[in-house]
Scaffold this motif. Structure first.
Motif, PDB file in Angstrom:
ATOM      1  N   MET A   1       0.847  -1.193   0.000  1.00  0.00           N
ATOM      2  CA  MET A   1       0.000   0.000   0.000  1.00  0.00           C
ATOM      3  C   MET A   1       0.883   1.244   0.000  1.00  0.00           C
ATOM      4  O   MET A   1       1.810   1.347   0.817  1.00  0.00           O
ATOM      5  N   PRO A   2       0.630   2.189  -0.906  1.00  0.00           N
ATOM      6  CA  PRO A   2       1.485   3.387  -0.969  1.00  0.00           C
ATOM      7  C   PRO A   2       1.322   4.261   0.261  1.00  0.00           C
ATOM      8  O   PRO A   2       0.270   4.265   0.899  1.00  0.00           O
ATOM      9  N   PRO A   3       2.376   5.009   0.616  1.00  0.00           N
ATOM     10  CA  PRO A   3       2.269   5.910   1.768  1.00  0.00           C
ATOM     11  C   PRO A   3       1.286   7.033   1.486  1.00  0.00           C
ATOM     12  O   PRO A   3       1.073   7.418   0.332  1.00  0.00           O
ATOM     13  N   ALA A   4       0.701   7.573   2.545  1.00  0.00           N
ATOM     14  CA  ALA A   4      -0.214   8.699   2.400  1.00  0.00           C
ATOM     15  C   ALA A   4       0.542   9.907   1.874  1.00  0.00           C
ATOM     16  O   ALA A   4       1.747  10.047   2.111  1.00  0.00           O
ATOM     17  N   PRO A   5      -0.142  10.811   1.147  1.00  0.00           N
ATOM     18  CA  PRO A   5       0.538  12.011   0.630  1.00  0.00           C
ATOM     19  C   PRO A   5       1.257  12.802   1.705  1.00  0.00           C
ATOM     20  O   PRO A   5       2.358  13.308   1.481  1.00  0.00           O
ATOM     21  N   ARG A   6       0.662  12.910   2.889  1.00  0.00           N
ATOM     22  CA  ARG A   6       1.309  13.658   3.965  1.00  0.00           C
ATOM     23  C   ARG A   6       2.592  12.970   4.413  1.00  0.00           C
ATOM     24  O   ARG A   6       3.578  13.625   4.751  1.00  0.00           O
ATOM     25  N   VAL A  11       8.524  12.620   4.433  1.00  0.00           N
ATOM     26  CA  VAL A  11       9.692  11.754   4.219  1.00  0.00           C
ATOM     27  C   VAL A  11      10.681  12.372   3.240  1.00  0.00           C
ATOM     28  O   VAL A  11      11.901  12.295   3.447  1.00  0.00           O
ATOM     29  N   ALA A  12      10.200  12.990   2.162  1.00  0.00           N
ATOM     30  CA  ALA A  12      11.094  13.506   1.115  1.00  0.00           C
ATOM     31  C   ALA A  12      12.114  14.508   1.647  1.00  0.00           C
ATOM     32  O   ALA A  12      13.325  14.329   1.439  1.00  0.00           O
ATOM     33  N   PRO A  13      11.718  15.587   2.342  1.00  0.00           N
ATOM     34  CA  PRO A  13      12.738  16.523   2.841  1.00  0.00           C
ATOM     35  C   PRO A  13      13.602  15.941   3.950  1.00  0.00           C
ATOM     36  O   PRO A  13      14.796  16.251   4.022  1.00  0.00           O
ATOM     37  N   VAL A  14      13.011  15.096   4.815  1.00  0.00           N
ATOM     38  CA  VAL A  14      13.818  14.472   5.873  1.00  0.00           C
ATOM     39  C   VAL A  14      14.872  13.546   5.261  1.00  0.00           C
ATOM     40  O   VAL A  14      16.034  13.537   5.675  1.00  0.00           O
ATOM     41  N   ALA A  15      14.468  12.786   4.240  1.00  0.00           N
ATOM     42  CA  ALA A  15      15.426  11.911   3.546  1.00  0.00           C
ATOM     43  C   ALA A  15      16.511  12.733   2.856  1.00  0.00           C
ATOM     44  O   ALA A  15      17.682  12.343   2.831  1.00  0.00           O
ATOM     45  N   GLY A  16      16.125  13.900   2.305  1.00  0.00           N
ATOM     46  CA  GLY A  16      17.114  14.776   1.683  1.00  0.00           C
ATOM     47  C   GLY A  16      18.118  15.298   2.695  1.00  0.00           C
ATOM     48  O   GLY A  16      19.324  15.347   2.430  1.00  0.00           O
ATOM     49  N   LEU A  17      17.628  15.683   3.871  1.00  0.00           N
ATOM     50  CA  LEU A  17      18.516  16.136   4.946  1.00  0.00           C
ATOM     51  C   LEU A  17      19.492  15.045   5.340  1.00  0.00           C
ATOM     52  O   LEU A  17      20.704  15.273   5.461  1.00  0.00           O
ATOM     53  N   LEU A  18      18.970  13.837   5.507  1.00  0.00           N
ATOM     54  CA  LEU A  18      19.829  12.718   5.895  1.00  0.00           C
ATOM     55  C   LEU A  18      20.837  12.374   4.796  1.00  0.00           C
ATOM     56  O   LEU A  18      22.004  12.082   5.088  1.00  0.00           O
ATOM     57  N   LEU A  19      20.387  12.405   3.549  1.00  0.00           N
ATOM     58  CA  LEU A  19      21.292  12.089   2.439  1.00  0.00           C
ATOM     59  C   LEU A  19      22.460  13.056   2.411  1.00  0.00           C
ATOM     60  O   LEU A  19      23.622  12.645   2.292  1.00  0.00           O
ATOM     61  N   TRP A  54       9.685   3.399  -3.531  1.00  0.00           N
ATOM     62  CA  TRP A  54       9.004   3.225  -2.249  1.00  0.00           C
ATOM     63  C   TRP A  54       7.637   3.915  -2.256  1.00  0.00           C
ATOM     64  O   TRP A  54       6.684   3.416  -1.654  1.00  0.00           O
ATOM     65  N   ALA A  55       7.544   5.045  -2.941  1.00  0.00           N
ATOM     66  CA  ALA A  55       6.305   5.819  -2.931  1.00  0.00           C
ATOM     67  C   ALA A  55       5.132   5.047  -3.530  1.00  0.00           C
ATOM     68  O   ALA A  55       3.988   5.238  -3.119  1.00  0.00           O
ATOM     69  N   ARG A  56       5.410   4.201  -4.552  1.00  0.00           N
ATOM     70  CA  ARG A  56       4.352   3.395  -5.163  1.00  0.00           C
ATOM     71  C   ARG A  56       3.130   4.257  -5.503  1.00  0.00           C
ATOM     72  O   ARG A  56       1.997   3.931  -5.161  1.00  0.00           O
ATOM     73  N   THR A  57       3.383   5.376  -6.154  1.00  0.00           N
ATOM     74  CA  THR A  57       2.313   6.331  -6.423  1.00  0.00           C
ATOM     75  C   THR A  57       2.432   6.819  -7.858  1.00  0.00           C
ATOM     76  O   THR A  57       3.217   6.277  -8.635  1.00  0.00           O
ATOM     77  N   GLY A  58       1.676   7.855  -8.196  1.00  0.00           N
ATOM     78  CA  GLY A  58       1.730   8.399  -9.539  1.00  0.00           C
ATOM     79  C   GLY A  58       3.070   9.024  -9.849  1.00  0.00           C
ATOM     80  O   GLY A  58       3.819   9.429  -8.944  1.00  0.00           O
ATOM     81  N   ALA A  59       3.373   9.130 -11.136  1.00  0.00           N
ATOM     82  CA  ALA A  59       4.672   9.640 -11.563  1.00  0.00           C
ATOM     83  C   ALA A  59       4.902  11.074 -11.105  1.00  0.00           C
ATOM     84  O   ALA A  59       6.012  11.440 -10.705  1.00  0.00           O
ATOM     85  N   LEU A  60       3.856  11.900 -11.128  1.00  0.00           N
ATOM     86  CA  LEU A  60       4.017  13.300 -10.750  1.00  0.00           C
ATOM     87  C   LEU A  60       4.401  13.432  -9.278  1.00  0.00           C
ATOM     88  O   LEU A  60       5.334  14.159  -8.928  1.00  0.00           O
ATOM     89  N   VAL A  64       8.019  14.869  -7.777  1.00  0.00           N
ATOM     90  CA  VAL A  64       8.149  15.971  -6.824  1.00  0.00           C
ATOM     91  C   VAL A  64       8.922  15.517  -5.585  1.00  0.00           C
ATOM     92  O   VAL A  64       9.823  16.215  -5.100  1.00  0.00           O
ATOM     93  N   ALA A  65       8.591  14.338  -5.074  1.00  0.00           N
ATOM     94  CA  ALA A  65       9.256  13.830  -3.877  1.00  0.00           C
ATOM     95  C   ALA A  65      10.748  13.606  -4.120  1.00  0.00           C
ATOM     96  O   ALA A  65      11.600  13.993  -3.305  1.00  0.00           O
ATOM     97  N   ALA A  66      11.088  12.985  -5.251  1.00  0.00           N
ATOM     98  CA  ALA A  66      12.488  12.721  -5.568  1.00  0.00           C
ATOM     99  C   ALA A  66      13.257  14.011  -5.790  1.00  0.00           C
ATOM    100  O   ALA A  66      14.429  14.128  -5.402  1.00  0.00           O
TER     101      ALA A  66
END
Length: 202
Positions: A1-6, A11-19, A54-60, A64-66
């Motif tokens: 099941m894909p993660p919720a939009p929220r 996750v995206a900015p936190v993952a960017g900070l960690l990266l 991981w997002a398992r969601t639409g391409a758009l 944006v997340a990536a």
């Protein structure tokens, strides 16, 4: 099941900070030749791919997340350099930093979508599987070129990149056929990428 939009938006900015932070830490304290993975554009590209997968969601949404991941990672890297090494914080706004962030937008689009496509079938699956493999093959080609000029330890980096490319092919490809086709696509992509990188870097 894909993660919720929220959840994805968090996750995206936190993952960017960690990266960004962990990439600097890796370069500074991990011994050579493994430290080179911190200098690897392939590592960052695959991080964007992994988020899209991981997002398992639409391409758009994955795009944006990536993109957020990679753009946030750049100033996070320089912030870590300031805190851990005493570098000038002003470098965050330097032209080189802005160029890396712009490159992050492009890579986020390509690899974020690829992460989504990797879960599909047909030609999209093949291309998506080939992309993360190709970036490590491309890097292996560049290190092979450095090895011929006497760059110390370059062959170790070639070996590491080839192992990672093979591992990604195995993990991302969902069938033997998809892996074989992806490998066939990844090779010319890697050669083209190496030629472009060489031309751009002078």
């Amino acid at each position: 099941m894909p993660p919720a939009p929220r959840t994805l938006a968090l996750v995206a900015p936190v993952a960017g900070l960690l990266l960004g932070v962990l990439d600097f830490v890796w370069i500074k304290w991990v011994p050579y030749p493994f430290a080179e993975l911190g200098n690897s554009t392939a590592t960052w590209a695959v991080a964007a791919f992994a988020l899209g997968w991981w997002a398992r969601t639409g391409a758009l949404r994955a795009t944006v997340a990536a993109t957020v991941l990679l753009v946030v990672a750049v100033p996070s890297y320089y912030l870590a350099a300031t805190l851990l090494q005493g570098d000038d914080l002003a470098v965050i706004a330097a032209p080189t930093s802005l160029l890396w962030m712009a490159s992050g937008v492009l890579a986020g689009v390509v690899f974020g979508v690829a992460g989504v496509w990797a879960r599909t079938s047909g030609w999209r699956e093949v291309v998506a599987t080939a992309l993360p493999v190709a970036v490590f093959l491309e890097e292996a080609l560049r290190f092979a070129g450095k090895a011929r000029t006497g760059y110390p330890g370059a062959w170790w980096n070639v070996a590491i990149d080839l192992v990672l490319a093979a591992l990604l092919l195995e993990l991302v490809g969902r069938s033997v056929r998809a892996r074989l086709l992806a490998a066939a696509v990844a090779l010319p992509l890697a050669v083209a990428g190496a030629l472009v990188f060489t031309a751009v870097s002078g």
